[in-house]
Design a protein around this motif. Structure first.
Motif, PDB file in Angstrom:
ATOM      1  N   UNK A 138       3.590  25.509 -57.126  1.00  0.00           N
ATOM      2  CA  UNK A 138       4.312  26.658 -57.691  1.00  0.00           C
ATOM      3  C   UNK A 138       3.358  27.494 -58.546  1.00  0.00           C
ATOM      4  N   UNK A 139       3.326  28.773 -58.280  1.00  0.00           N
ATOM      5  CA  UNK A 139       2.501  29.711 -59.029  1.00  0.00           C
ATOM      6  C   UNK A 139       3.342  30.300 -60.157  1.00  0.00           C
ATOM      7  N   UNK A 140       2.907  30.140 -61.409  1.00  0.00           N
ATOM      8  CA  UNK A 140       3.628  30.674 -62.567  1.00  0.00           C
ATOM      9  C   UNK A 140       2.802  31.800 -63.178  1.00  0.00           C
ATOM     10  N   UNK A 141       3.421  32.972 -63.271  1.00  0.00           N
ATOM     11  CA  UNK A 141       2.748  34.159 -63.806  1.00  0.00           C
ATOM     12  C   UNK A 141       3.566  34.771 -64.933  1.00  0.00           C
ATOM     13  N   UNK A 142       2.875  35.452 -65.851  1.00  0.00           N
ATOM     14  CA  UNK A 142       3.528  36.120 -66.972  1.00  0.00           C
ATOM     15  C   UNK A 142       3.125  37.588 -66.977  1.00  0.00           C
ATOM     16  N   UNK A 143       4.081  38.445 -67.319  1.00  0.00           N
ATOM     17  CA  UNK A 143       3.821  39.881 -67.322  1.00  0.00           C
ATOM     18  C   UNK A 143       4.516  40.505 -68.530  1.00  0.00           C
ATOM     19  N   UNK A 144       3.771  41.261 -69.329  1.00  0.00           N
ATOM     20  CA  UNK A 144       4.318  41.883 -70.542  1.00  0.00           C
ATOM     21  C   UNK A 144       5.476  42.818 -70.247  1.00  0.00           C
ATOM     22  N   UNK A 145       5.536  43.354 -69.031  1.00  0.00           N
ATOM     23  CA  UNK A 145       6.604  44.302 -68.696  1.00  0.00           C
ATOM     24  C   UNK A 145       7.967  43.622 -68.582  1.00  0.00           C
ATOM     25  N   UNK A 146       7.974  42.290 -68.572  1.00  0.00           N
ATOM     26  CA  UNK A 146       9.232  41.540 -68.539  1.00  0.00           C
ATOM     27  C   UNK A 146       9.730  41.163 -69.931  1.00  0.00           C
ATOM     28  N   UNK A 147       9.049  41.633 -70.969  1.00  0.00           N
ATOM     29  CA  UNK A 147       9.523  41.393 -72.334  1.00  0.00           C
ATOM     30  C   UNK A 147      10.864  42.088 -72.561  1.00  0.00           C
ATOM     31  N   UNK A 148      11.599  41.597 -73.542  1.00  0.00           N
ATOM     32  CA  UNK A 148      12.885  42.187 -73.883  1.00  0.00           C
ATOM     33  C   UNK A 148      12.694  43.565 -74.525  1.00  0.00           C
ATOM     34  N   UNK A 149      13.757  44.344 -74.490  1.00  0.00           N
ATOM     35  CA  UNK A 149      13.842  45.637 -75.186  1.00  0.00           C
ATOM     36  C   UNK A 149      13.375  45.482 -76.627  1.00  0.00           C
ATOM     37  N   UNK A 150      12.579  46.440 -77.102  1.00  0.00           N
ATOM     38  CA  UNK A 150      12.026  46.340 -78.454  1.00  0.00           C
ATOM     39  C   UNK A 150      12.791  47.253 -79.408  1.00  0.00           C
TER      40      UNK A 150
END
Length: 212
Positions: A87-99
């Motif tokens: 399983x490839x796990x990736x993180x992306x800042x664009x998926x952060x919650x509303x600020x």
């Protein structure tokens, strides 16, 4: 939706996508939090087990917000998968919650009523002080989806993607899939630990279920 869809594929493929909201957080509902990194509530293990009952197929890829409440969930879902080693796990800042800007981590009751009312009158186009508009959230989430998710259909035909994120992010995606105005985003109920399922067949999205 058509503006999100890439060119037609020669072979018809079906990609299953699960949108997964993080579990309950420790700060409670009386606090205004969004982009802040907050701790998880003590019932994390229970809510994790509930999420897993609504995930029928293991993921090829997991995309997640980098905030810890999503990072931990994404990593635990990968470890629990029967194909954990691939399983490839990736993180992306664009998926952060509303600020919420200057309102972050304030009790809702401490935010001036007139300022809160003005923002709520048009939260799609108005931002809290030093925060972002809901339209800005939708724009970054849409850019992420077009860049990272749509190409996965070709890379993992008939595969499964988990997207682990936040209530605002997932509501934005559902509005886009269902062609709803962003003003109606919060008419879509999403509990902590909620799972939404959709399929992408060729260039057509179909919602399987919301908020399980």
């Amino acid at each position: 939706m058509s503006r999100w869809c890439g060119s037609a594929y020669k072979l018809l493929t079906v990609m299953t996508i699960y949108l997964i909201r993080h579990t309950e957080v420790a700060v409670g509902r009386s606090i205004c939090y969004g982009g802040s990194d907050v701790a998880l509530a003590d019932n994390y293990a229970e809510q994790l087990a509930h999420i897993q009952t609504n995930l029928a197929t293991p993921p090829n890829v997991i995309w997640a917000s980098p905030l810890s409440r999503c990072r931990q969930l994404a990593q635990d879902l990968a470890l629990a998968s029967e194909v954990a080693d691939v399983v490839e796990v990736n993180f992306d800042d664009r998926l952060r919650e509303y600020h919420f800007g200057d309102w972050e981590m304030l009790p809702w009751s401490d935010i001036p009523r007139d300022a809160l009312d003005q923002w709520m009158s048009d939260f799609v186009q108005l931002a809290p002080p030093n925060g972002e508009t809901f339209q800005a959230l939708a724009d970054r989430v849409g850019a992420f989806w077009q860049e990272k998710i749509e190409p996965m259909v070709e890379k993992h035909p008939n595969g499964t993607i988990y997207v682990v994120s936040h209530g605002g992010v997932i509501r934005t995606l559902l509005c886009l899939f269902l062609d709803l105005s962003l003003r109606n985003a919060y008419r879509l109920n999403l509990d902590y630990g909620a799972v939404c399922k959709l399929t992408l067949t060729g260039s057509t999205y179909q919602i399987g279920y919301i908020n399980r």
